[in-house]
Design a protein around this motif. Sequence first.
Motif, PDB file in Angstrom:
ATOM      1  N   ARG A 194      -5.396   9.892 -10.052  1.00 38.15           N
ATOM      2  CA  ARG A 194      -4.792   8.822 -10.851  1.00 38.15           C
ATOM      3  C   ARG A 194      -3.273   8.967 -10.914  1.00 38.15           C
ATOM      4  O   ARG A 194      -2.596   8.102 -11.449  1.00 38.15           O
ATOM      5  N   ARG A 195      -2.747  10.090 -10.445  1.00 40.13           N
ATOM      6  CA  ARG A 195      -1.315  10.408 -10.468  1.00 40.13           C
ATOM      7  C   ARG A 195      -0.809  10.489 -11.912  1.00 40.13           C
ATOM      8  O   ARG A 195       0.255   9.956 -12.262  1.00 40.13           O
ATOM      9  N   VAL A 196      -1.573  11.217 -12.755  1.00 36.63           N
ATOM     10  CA  VAL A 196      -1.214  11.413 -14.159  1.00 36.63           C
ATOM     11  C   VAL A 196      -1.457  12.879 -14.516  1.00 36.63           C
ATOM     12  O   VAL A 196      -2.052  13.637 -13.746  1.00 36.63           O
ATOM     13  N   LYS A 197      -1.022  13.285 -15.719  1.00 37.16           N
ATOM     14  CA  LYS A 197      -1.184  14.674 -16.138  1.00 37.16           C
ATOM     15  C   LYS A 197      -2.578  14.969 -16.672  1.00 37.16           C
ATOM     16  O   LYS A 197      -3.150  16.024 -16.403  1.00 37.16           O
ATOM     17  N   ARG A 198      -3.124  14.062 -17.493  1.00 30.78           N
ATOM     18  CA  ARG A 198      -4.438  14.293 -18.088  1.00 30.78           C
ATOM     19  C   ARG A 198      -5.081  12.961 -18.393  1.00 30.78           C
ATOM     20  O   ARG A 198      -4.399  12.001 -18.790  1.00 30.78           O
ATOM     21  N   VAL A 199      -6.403  12.871 -18.213  1.00 33.51           N
ATOM     22  CA  VAL A 199      -7.099  11.610 -18.427  1.00 33.51           C
ATOM     23  C   VAL A 199      -8.496  11.876 -18.988  1.00 33.51           C
ATOM     24  O   VAL A 199      -9.174  12.824 -18.577  1.00 33.51           O
ATOM     25  N   VAL A 200      -8.903  11.043 -19.959  1.00 35.70           N
ATOM     26  CA  VAL A 200     -10.263  11.080 -20.494  1.00 35.70           C
ATOM     27  C   VAL A 200     -10.854   9.685 -20.364  1.00 35.70           C
ATOM     28  O   VAL A 200     -10.126   8.690 -20.297  1.00 35.70           O
ATOM     29  N   GLY A 228       1.397  10.915 -19.060  1.00 36.89           N
ATOM     30  CA  GLY A 228       2.128  11.586 -17.992  1.00 36.89           C
ATOM     31  C   GLY A 228       2.003  10.938 -16.642  1.00 36.89           C
ATOM     32  O   GLY A 228       1.688  11.609 -15.654  1.00 36.89           O
ATOM     33  N   SER A 229       2.267   9.634 -16.542  1.00 38.92           N
ATOM     34  CA  SER A 229       2.184   8.965 -15.245  1.00 38.92           C
ATOM     35  C   SER A 229       3.291   9.447 -14.313  1.00 38.92           C
ATOM     36  O   SER A 229       4.429   9.676 -14.737  1.00 38.92           O
ATOM     37  N   GLU A 230       2.948   9.589 -13.057  1.00 37.78           N
ATOM     38  CA  GLU A 230       3.892  10.084 -12.040  1.00 37.78           C
ATOM     39  C   GLU A 230       4.771   8.965 -11.529  1.00 37.78           C
ATOM     40  O   GLU A 230       4.301   7.834 -11.316  1.00 37.78           O
ATOM     41  N   ARG A 231       6.029   9.249 -11.316  1.00 34.67           N
ATOM     42  CA  ARG A 231       6.959   8.279 -10.754  1.00 34.67           C
ATOM     43  C   ARG A 231       7.057   8.461  -9.243  1.00 34.67           C
ATOM     44  O   ARG A 231       6.935   9.564  -8.714  1.00 34.67           O
ATOM     45  N   ALA A 232       7.296   7.359  -8.540  1.00 34.03           N
ATOM     46  CA  ALA A 232       7.405   7.397  -7.090  1.00 34.03           C
ATOM     47  C   ALA A 232       8.746   7.981  -6.658  1.00 34.03           C
ATOM     48  O   ALA A 232       9.748   7.888  -7.374  1.00 34.03           O
ATOM     49  N   ALA A 233       8.744   8.578  -5.487  1.00 30.60           N
ATOM     50  CA  ALA A 233       9.979   9.171  -4.966  1.00 30.60           C
ATOM     51  C   ALA A 233      10.930   8.106  -4.429  1.00 30.60           C
ATOM     52  O   ALA A 233      12.148   8.295  -4.437  1.00 30.60           O
ATOM     53  N   GLU A 234      10.377   6.972  -3.965  1.00 27.68           N
ATOM     54  CA  GLU A 234      11.192   5.925  -3.361  1.00 27.68           C
ATOM     55  C   GLU A 234      11.243   4.695  -4.264  1.00 27.68           C
ATOM     56  O   GLU A 234      10.272   4.397  -4.961  1.00 27.68           O
ATOM     57  N   PRO A 235      12.350   3.954  -4.267  1.00 25.03           N
ATOM     58  CA  PRO A 235      12.434   2.719  -5.061  1.00 25.03           C
ATOM     59  C   PRO A 235      11.384   1.714  -4.608  1.00 25.03           C
ATOM     60  O   PRO A 235      10.993   1.678  -3.434  1.00 25.03           O
ATOM     61  N   PHE A 236      10.924   0.892  -5.537  1.00 30.61           N
ATOM     62  CA  PHE A 236       9.937  -0.136  -5.203  1.00 30.61           C
ATOM     63  C   PHE A 236      10.607  -1.320  -4.526  1.00 30.61           C
ATOM     64  O   PHE A 236      11.654  -1.800  -4.977  1.00 30.61           O
ATOM     65  N   VAL A 265       0.850  -1.189   0.000  1.00 30.71           N
ATOM     66  CA  VAL A 265       0.000   0.000   0.000  1.00 30.71           C
ATOM     67  C   VAL A 265       0.883   1.235   0.000  1.00 30.71           C
ATOM     68  O   VAL A 265       1.811   1.353   0.807  1.00 30.71           O
ATOM     69  N   CYS A 266       0.605   2.163  -0.912  1.00 35.27           N
ATOM     70  CA  CYS A 266       1.402   3.392  -0.968  1.00 35.27           C
ATOM     71  C   CYS A 266       0.616   4.612  -0.511  1.00 35.27           C
ATOM     72  O   CYS A 266       1.210   5.665  -0.257  1.00 35.27           O
ATOM     73  N   GLU A 267      -0.719   4.488  -0.389  1.00 35.95           N
ATOM     74  CA  GLU A 267      -1.514   5.634   0.057  1.00 35.95           C
ATOM     75  C   GLU A 267      -2.859   5.153   0.585  1.00 35.95           C
ATOM     76  O   GLU A 267      -3.465   4.242   0.023  1.00 35.95           O
ATOM     77  N   ARG A 323       1.307  -0.116  -5.123  1.00 30.31           N
ATOM     78  CA  ARG A 323       2.422  -0.020  -6.062  1.00 30.31           C
ATOM     79  C   ARG A 323       2.879  -1.408  -6.497  1.00 30.31           C
ATOM     80  O   ARG A 323       2.658  -2.397  -5.798  1.00 30.31           O
ATOM     81  N   MET A 324       3.566  -1.449  -7.676  1.00 32.26           N
ATOM     82  CA  MET A 324       4.212  -2.679  -8.108  1.00 32.26           C
ATOM     83  C   MET A 324       5.519  -2.411  -8.851  1.00 32.26           C
ATOM     84  O   MET A 324       6.162  -3.349  -9.315  1.00 32.26           O
ATOM     85  N   ASP A 325       5.901  -1.127  -8.956  1.00 26.47           N
ATOM     86  CA  ASP A 325       7.143  -0.771  -9.633  1.00 26.47           C
ATOM     87  C   ASP A 325       7.471   0.673  -9.303  1.00 26.47           C
ATOM     88  O   ASP A 325       7.024   1.197  -8.268  1.00 26.47           O
ATOM     89  N   ASP A 326       8.205   1.371 -10.188  1.00 25.78           N
ATOM     90  CA  ASP A 326       8.599   2.742  -9.898  1.00 25.78           C
ATOM     91  C   ASP A 326       7.507   3.760 -10.179  1.00 25.78           C
ATOM     92  O   ASP A 326       7.691   4.955  -9.944  1.00 25.78           O
ATOM     93  N   GLN A 327       6.351   3.317 -10.671  1.00 26.58           N
ATOM     94  CA  GLN A 327       5.238   4.237 -10.861  1.00 26.58           C
ATOM     95  C   GLN A 327       4.596   4.534  -9.507  1.00 26.58           C
ATOM     96  O   GLN A 327       4.561   3.676  -8.624  1.00 26.58           O
ATOM     97  N   ALA A 328       4.082   5.750  -9.355  1.00 25.76           N
ATOM     98  CA  ALA A 328       3.555   6.183  -8.059  1.00 25.76           C
ATOM     99  C   ALA A 328       2.442   5.279  -7.559  1.00 25.76           C
ATOM    100  O   ALA A 328       2.331   5.027  -6.356  1.00 25.76           O
ATOM    101  N   GLN A 329       1.592   4.792  -8.456  1.00 22.81           N
ATOM    102  CA  GLN A 329       0.569   3.822  -8.093  1.00 22.81           C
ATOM    103  C   GLN A 329       0.173   3.056  -9.348  1.00 22.81           C
ATOM    104  O   GLN A 329       0.279   3.563 -10.457  1.00 22.81           O
ATOM    105  N   ARG A 330      -0.322   1.832  -9.131  1.00 22.50           N
ATOM    106  CA  ARG A 330      -0.755   1.011 -10.261  1.00 22.50           C
ATOM    107  C   ARG A 330      -2.207   0.548 -10.110  1.00 22.50           C
ATOM    108  O   ARG A 330      -2.912   0.402 -11.107  1.00 22.50           O
TER     109      ARG A 330
END
Length: 296
Positions: free
Chosen positions: A100-106, A121-129, A32-34, A44-51
């Motif tokens: 969604r931790r992204v720049k724009r979504v439709v 524009g998916s956001e990357r996490a600050a900490e390694p996974f 759990v990241c949030e 989370r499952m990788d370096d993306q902020a959330q999946r």
Amino acid sequence: MTAISRLGYLGFEVSDVAAWERFAVDMLGLPVCERRSDGSIALRMDDQAQRIVIQPGASDDLAYAGFEVDDEATLRRLSERLSRAGFTPAELGDDVARARRVKRVVRVEDPNGVPIELFHGSERAAEPFRSSLVPSGFVTGNEGLGHVVFGTMDAQATERFYCELLGMKLSDRIDTELAPGFSLLITFLHANPRHHTVAFAAAPMPKHIHHFMLEVVAMDEVGQAYDRVLKAGVPIARTLGRHPNDHMFSFYAQTPSGFEVEFGWGGRKVDDTNWQVGHYDRMSIWGHHLPGSVAG
């Protein structure tokens, strides 16, 4: 051709968030990241902020599937193409994009009513996974989160939507007799080297989603997850086995919402320069049995 690049995220509406947290963390190895004020949790499952986002609700089904594109221009062109084809992409706004931790979504619904989100524009996490249960990590990157499988009453319209409008390509098909007099046709589509990002079965299903798939880097971690699931008494939907088309070594477990998750290793890669569409008459080379269907 303007096209989606990968499956970026999934959102599930579930009746028991606590059960899902235990399942995701203790069985699948997704931390759990949030935790959010509305009762939802992000994984989370990788370096993306959330999946994956698990949100409270009654449906116990897929709430949305997010497909990533490379940039704003691609998102705009895809939205225009969908509009010309009679679909109505809806801008979800800044608040949803932040969630969604992204720049724009439709958002748009596919021909089966499945809520599809297109984003960039998916956001990357600050900490390694890090996952103590899956130390090798998950296969993501350019191949995205994994794959998702739906049911459909109109296979032709569904294939046109994902291929002609979203730019995916046909990998292969499985046409198999599951029981005497009952055959099932499944179509597999790819958006990148992962064998399939989307698959759909030409049959009605009680939920939008049949299953989603997570792939790990190390084979032994599939077996270890299988042991965890068995020990915890989580229902096994399909035993360990290997598919003939994508070569995935995997098992299927029932999630707390009733649909399934495939946990696998060793998926085949697609090279569009020499790929030949295959046709198969069985679901598995070996295994993937229904529990109790085979003695021993």
